[in-house]
Design a protein around this motif. Structure first.
Motif, PDB file in Angstrom:
ATOM      1  N   ARG A 162       0.861  -1.244  -0.094  1.00 39.23           N
ATOM      2  CA  ARG A 162       0.026  -0.198  -0.213  1.00 39.23           C
ATOM      3  C   ARG A 162       0.980   1.416   0.016  1.00 39.23           C
ATOM      4  O   ARG A 162       2.074   1.295   0.594  1.00 39.23           O
ATOM      5  N   LEU A 163       0.281   2.198  -0.592  1.00 39.36           N
ATOM      6  CA  LEU A 163       0.904   3.731  -0.481  1.00 39.36           C
ATOM      7  C   LEU A 163      -0.238   4.358   0.591  1.00 39.36           C
ATOM      8  O   LEU A 163      -1.211   4.446   0.393  1.00 39.36           O
ATOM      9  N   ILE A 164       0.614   5.072   1.534  1.00 46.16           N
ATOM     10  CA  ILE A 164       0.176   5.764   2.468  1.00 46.16           C
ATOM     11  C   ILE A 164       0.402   7.369   2.171  1.00 46.16           C
ATOM     12  O   ILE A 164       1.567   7.552   1.993  1.00 46.16           O
ATOM     13  N   GLY A 165      -0.391   8.206   2.331  1.00 46.37           N
ATOM     14  CA  GLY A 165      -0.141   9.867   2.319  1.00 46.37           C
ATOM     15  C   GLY A 165       0.390  10.127   0.900  1.00 46.37           C
ATOM     16  O   GLY A 165       1.317  11.023   0.834  1.00 46.37           O
ATOM     17  N   ALA A 166      -0.096   9.493  -0.090  1.00 48.55           N
ATOM     18  CA  ALA A 166       0.488   9.875  -1.423  1.00 48.55           C
ATOM     19  C   ALA A 166       0.142  11.419  -1.893  1.00 48.55           C
ATOM     20  O   ALA A 166      -0.923  11.801  -1.574  1.00 48.55           O
ATOM     21  N   PRO A 167       1.172  11.975  -2.396  1.00 50.71           N
ATOM     22  CA  PRO A 167       1.066  13.552  -2.358  1.00 50.71           C
ATOM     23  C   PRO A 167       0.558  13.710  -3.944  1.00 50.71           C
ATOM     24  O   PRO A 167       0.196  12.851  -4.972  1.00 50.71           O
ATOM     25  N   SER A 168      -0.125  14.710  -4.128  1.00 52.67           N
ATOM     26  CA  SER A 168      -0.987  15.052  -5.268  1.00 52.67           C
ATOM     27  C   SER A 168       0.083  15.178  -6.612  1.00 52.67           C
ATOM     28  O   SER A 168      -0.656  14.452  -7.698  1.00 52.67           O
ATOM     29  N   GLN A 169       1.125  15.149  -6.410  1.00 49.40           N
ATOM     30  CA  GLN A 169       2.229  14.979  -7.599  1.00 49.40           C
ATOM     31  C   GLN A 169       2.130  13.582  -8.079  1.00 49.40           C
ATOM     32  O   GLN A 169       2.221  13.222  -9.213  1.00 49.40           O
ATOM     33  N   LEU A 170       1.693  12.589  -7.247  1.00 49.05           N
ATOM     34  CA  LEU A 170       1.737  11.209  -7.770  1.00 49.05           C
ATOM     35  C   LEU A 170       0.653  10.862  -8.511  1.00 49.05           C
ATOM     36  O   LEU A 170       0.640  10.254  -9.651  1.00 49.05           O
ATOM     37  N   PHE A 171      -0.373  11.702  -8.337  1.00 54.63           N
ATOM     38  CA  PHE A 171      -1.811  11.545  -9.021  1.00 54.63           C
ATOM     39  C   PHE A 171      -1.521  12.085 -10.347  1.00 54.63           C
ATOM     40  O   PHE A 171      -1.900  11.512 -11.354  1.00 54.63           O
ATOM     41  N   THR A 172      -0.909  13.239 -10.433  1.00 54.43           N
ATOM     42  CA  THR A 172      -0.756  14.139 -11.634  1.00 54.43           C
ATOM     43  C   THR A 172       0.110  13.225 -12.760  1.00 54.43           C
ATOM     44  O   THR A 172       0.059  13.055 -13.768  1.00 54.43           O
ATOM     45  N   LEU A 173       1.326  12.636 -11.951  1.00 52.88           N
ATOM     46  CA  LEU A 173       2.159  11.702 -12.970  1.00 52.88           C
ATOM     47  C   LEU A 173       1.570  10.282 -13.323  1.00 52.88           C
ATOM     48  O   LEU A 173       1.766   9.829 -14.402  1.00 52.88           O
TER      49      LEU A 173
END
Length: 118
Positions: A89-100
């Motif tokens: 699992r990924l916890i606390g994913a930053p918004s840049q992760l979703f953009t990429l």
């Protein structure tokens, strides 16, 4: 000439049946080498086959495309050493992760790794 202040730190915390890998700083092409050279040793030293693996990104300040590609590799590798009934699992994913992930067409692939808080 300024000194490069970019850095990436990580801590591995083993809790009962979960290995939490906390990353902090920048996940970029300039900071990846130390973690890349040690990630297999970190996973092996914590006997992760019978544990959940949680990558905590809540303290990541920046992710570039190289950092994103590296994170995808870490997720794939972590998943490959797992046994049935455990998860990555990924916890606390930053918004840049979703953009990429959108940019590279990997939103559907990465979605199962995201920790749902409710």
């Amino acid at each position: 000439m300024s000194v490069n202040q970019q850095s990436l730190q990580w801590v591995a915390l083993s809790q009962e049946n979960t290995l939490v890998l906390q990353l902090s700083g920048e996940l970029s092409r300039n900071t990846l080498l130390p973690l890349w050279s040690q990630h297999e040793t970190i996973l092996a030293s914590h006997a992760v086959a019978n544990k959940h693996i949680h990558w905590d990104l809540s303290q990541i300040t920046r992710i570039d495309s190289a950092g994103f590609a590296f994170l995808c590799e870490l997720l794939q590798h972590s998943q490959s050493v797992q046994t049935v009934g455990t998860n990555v699992r990924l916890i606390g994913a930053p918004s840049q992760l979703f953009t990429l992930s959108d940019l590279f067409g990997l939103s559907t692939w990465i979605k199962p790794f995201l920790f749902a808080s409710n």
